[in-house]
Design a protein around this motif. Sequence first.
Motif, mmCIF file in Angstrom:
data_model
loop_
_atom_site.group_PDB
_atom_site.id
_atom_site.type_symbol
_atom_site.label_atom_id
_atom_site.label_comp_id
_atom_site.label_asym_id
_atom_site.label_seq_id
_atom_site.Cartn_x
_atom_site.Cartn_y
_atom_site.Cartn_z
ATOM 1 N N UNK A 15 0.620 -1.329 -0.164
ATOM 2 C CA UNK A 15 -0.023 -0.063 0.125
ATOM 3 C C UNK A 15 0.805 1.305 0.191
ATOM 4 N N UNK A 16 2.223 1.125 0.103
ATOM 5 C CA UNK A 16 2.935 2.334 0.092
ATOM 6 C C UNK A 16 2.909 3.152 -1.225
ATOM 7 N N UNK A 17 2.995 2.390 -2.408
ATOM 8 C CA UNK A 17 2.875 3.128 -3.685
ATOM 9 C C UNK A 17 1.616 3.945 -3.790
ATOM 10 N N UNK A 18 0.523 3.504 -3.462
ATOM 11 C CA UNK A 18 -0.737 4.237 -3.530
ATOM 12 C C UNK A 18 -0.599 5.362 -2.724
ATOM 13 N N UNK A 19 0.098 5.533 -1.378
ATOM 14 C CA UNK A 19 0.067 6.584 -0.536
ATOM 15 C C UNK A 19 1.112 7.771 -1.234
ATOM 16 N N UNK A 20 2.179 7.288 -1.820
ATOM 17 C CA UNK A 20 3.010 8.147 -2.462
ATOM 18 C C UNK A 20 2.252 8.732 -3.709
ATOM 19 N N UNK A 21 1.860 7.940 -4.367
ATOM 20 C CA UNK A 21 1.056 8.436 -5.769
ATOM 21 C C UNK A 21 -0.022 9.414 -5.309
ATOM 22 N N UNK A 22 -0.630 9.155 -4.601
ATOM 23 C CA UNK A 22 -1.863 10.394 -4.183
ATOM 24 C C UNK A 22 -1.285 11.420 -3.490
ATOM 25 N N UNK A 64 6.355 1.459 -15.343
ATOM 26 C CA UNK A 64 5.199 1.094 -14.368
ATOM 27 C C UNK A 64 4.936 2.156 -13.644
ATOM 28 N N UNK A 65 5.813 2.930 -12.820
ATOM 29 C CA UNK A 65 5.453 4.021 -12.073
ATOM 30 C C UNK A 65 4.611 5.020 -12.535
ATOM 31 N N UNK A 66 5.224 5.165 -14.189
ATOM 32 C CA UNK A 66 4.544 6.289 -14.887
ATOM 33 C C UNK A 66 3.294 5.738 -15.128
ATOM 34 N N UNK A 119 3.852 12.611 -21.632
ATOM 35 C CA UNK A 119 4.053 11.363 -21.924
ATOM 36 C C UNK A 119 4.921 11.372 -23.631
ATOM 37 N N UNK A 120 4.720 12.398 -24.232
ATOM 38 C CA UNK A 120 5.513 12.612 -25.289
ATOM 39 C C UNK A 120 6.918 12.868 -24.947
ATOM 40 N N UNK A 121 7.096 13.713 -23.866
ATOM 41 C CA UNK A 121 8.424 14.343 -23.505
ATOM 42 C C UNK A 121 9.275 13.069 -22.986
ATOM 43 N N UNK A 122 8.210 12.271 -22.005
ATOM 44 C CA UNK A 122 8.877 11.154 -21.372
ATOM 45 C C UNK A 122 9.403 10.102 -22.186
ATOM 46 N N UNK A 123 8.804 9.761 -23.103
ATOM 47 C CA UNK A 123 9.249 8.783 -24.526
ATOM 48 C C UNK A 123 10.554 9.111 -24.992
ATOM 49 N N UNK A 124 10.183 10.376 -25.364
ATOM 50 C CA UNK A 124 11.652 11.205 -25.920
ATOM 51 C C UNK A 124 12.935 10.921 -25.187
ATOM 52 N N UNK A 125 12.651 11.316 -23.791
ATOM 53 C CA UNK A 125 14.020 11.151 -22.830
ATOM 54 C C UNK A 125 14.233 9.883 -22.650
ATOM 55 N N UNK A 126 13.383 8.840 -22.790
ATOM 56 C CA UNK A 126 13.743 7.396 -22.343
ATOM 57 C C UNK A 126 14.281 6.758 -23.396
ATOM 58 N N UNK A 127 14.019 7.194 -24.717
ATOM 59 C CA UNK A 127 14.768 6.571 -25.779
ATOM 60 C C UNK A 127 16.046 6.790 -25.903
ATOM 61 N N UNK A 167 4.654 1.116 -25.452
ATOM 62 C CA UNK A 167 3.413 0.280 -25.434
ATOM 63 C C UNK A 167 2.565 0.910 -24.186
ATOM 64 N N UNK A 168 3.166 1.279 -23.103
ATOM 65 C CA UNK A 168 2.686 1.987 -21.966
ATOM 66 C C UNK A 168 2.262 3.253 -22.108
ATOM 67 N N UNK A 169 3.218 4.104 -22.931
ATOM 68 C CA UNK A 169 2.741 5.510 -23.267
ATOM 69 C C UNK A 169 1.513 5.520 -24.367
#
Length: 537
Positions: free
Chosen positions: A140-147, A202-204, A225-233, A246-248
């Motif tokens: 349940x930690x992930x949900x608390x952090x995300x919130x 997964x986190x995104x 999301x477009x910025x994210x995929x550009x940086x990750x590539x 696939x996630x984006x």
Amino acid sequence: MKVTCDLEVDVNGEEIFLVSKEILSSFSGRLRKLFNKPSDAAATKVLKVIFHDLPGGPEAFELMTRFCYSNGGIQITPTNTCVLHCIAQFMEMSEDVSSSPNLIELTEKSLEGILYWTWSEIVNALKQCQDFFPAANSSGIVDKILETLVGRITTASDTSPTGSSPESFTFRFSCDTRSTVSTKNSNYRVWWFEDLVVLNSDSIKKIIKSMVSQKVDHATVSRFLFYYIKCKFSNATSDEKKKCTEVVVDLLYSLDRSSVSCKSLFGILRISSSLNLSKCCRSRLESMIGSQLDQATLDNLLVPAPAGMESIYDVNLVLRFVKSFLSAGGQASVTRLKQVGSLIDLYLAEVAPDSCLKPPKFIALTIALPDAARDSHDAMYQAIVIYLEVHAQLSEEEKMNICCAINCEKLSVESCKHLAWNSKVPKRTAVQALISQQLKLKSLLEDTNHLKSFSSPLKGNEYEKNQCDDGEQIILYAKKLNLPMENEKLKAHLQGMQCRVMELEKICKKMRTQMAKIMKTEVSSPGSSRSVPRLCS
């Protein structure tokens, strides 16, 4: 008191620790169960335990042992709360084993203060959880952090039109402008873009879904999301790129279509062409592009054909775009439909010289859109002419099938003339063009006859004779349509028709001049109220 190291612990095959079985068992229910019935032989023998999936790995285990050896005397901070909480649950360090100090209870108390953590501490905590995501997620930690993280983003965005980071954002903005984003209403810096780029897909995925549920602006989410995929590539393996894409795409598909840039979608399409995306992912990507096909450019559509195809460009892809556009309601807007019609005409001209493009694919392109998509078929005709010149070996039937897409009524006079003189075009198509032009002549004659009722500059007998001759010409020509006709006769007849059109245009011009004088006279005459019908247009 002398501490005996009588327990060997192998942590995930990465590191081995020699620890006191008695001390660790006094805090860990998991270890206590393993050594529930100690024997004299076991007391003098070093035991070994192997953990294959211990959250946090060797560093987390070392931190836990320090807690046990100091009887809970370590400081619990936002930096170590998540990893301590997960390993405490894994080792079953609950109040049932040790009422005080109780590591699970202590970490839960630390999590209760997450609202007071800094932005950097929140992001780092989420990044830390990625290393043991299954355990962190189930706890349940992930949900608390995300919130907390999403709440911090929305609160900062709502309180300042320029966007603001929870801490020290003024200094960061003055030094770093890479996150500047232009919107329709204003320019503002999306401060959280670069901070979240460090997270995995997964986190995104969880963050974006939380944002969407909390009504964060879809346009902002899309840009991230477009910025994210550009940086990750930039520094990713092929498998990482595939998963990220696939996630984006899946997340973009959940947003409003109007918030997703068609140009950026084409960018994803190009960079992911070699990633062997799942069928579902590719279908969604093509569907999103197709629904906004009116925003695309010719360069966007010129996607190279995949390996194994002889043609230069991927015509099948464009056909799928058109199908998606029409199924998404593209026909509802005449303006958008005509924009796509113009785009496809440009594409037809580009692919027509391809000697490897088979007739069925070319025909499919010409008939992919409804007739309402084009006011004129001149551009399509020009592309067909190029295709027929390159594919001179086609049979008469194949040529006829290709030319069936032409609506002769939407051809200009010049195109009709060119068509009838074009030896590469089937004779039947040339006849259809002539029929279309005859009908236009008939319509023009009817308009001229209508004008005669007011004031014709020609003598009545002469005008009636001209009209009668043309009317008989149309009727006689129509009766001969089913008979074989030589191409030279068609050419000669077309020349005669062109002369007739020029004569009628001169007549209309004279009539306009005459009617202008009549209208001027009637306007100047008092009490005149008779309306004048529209002349030749």
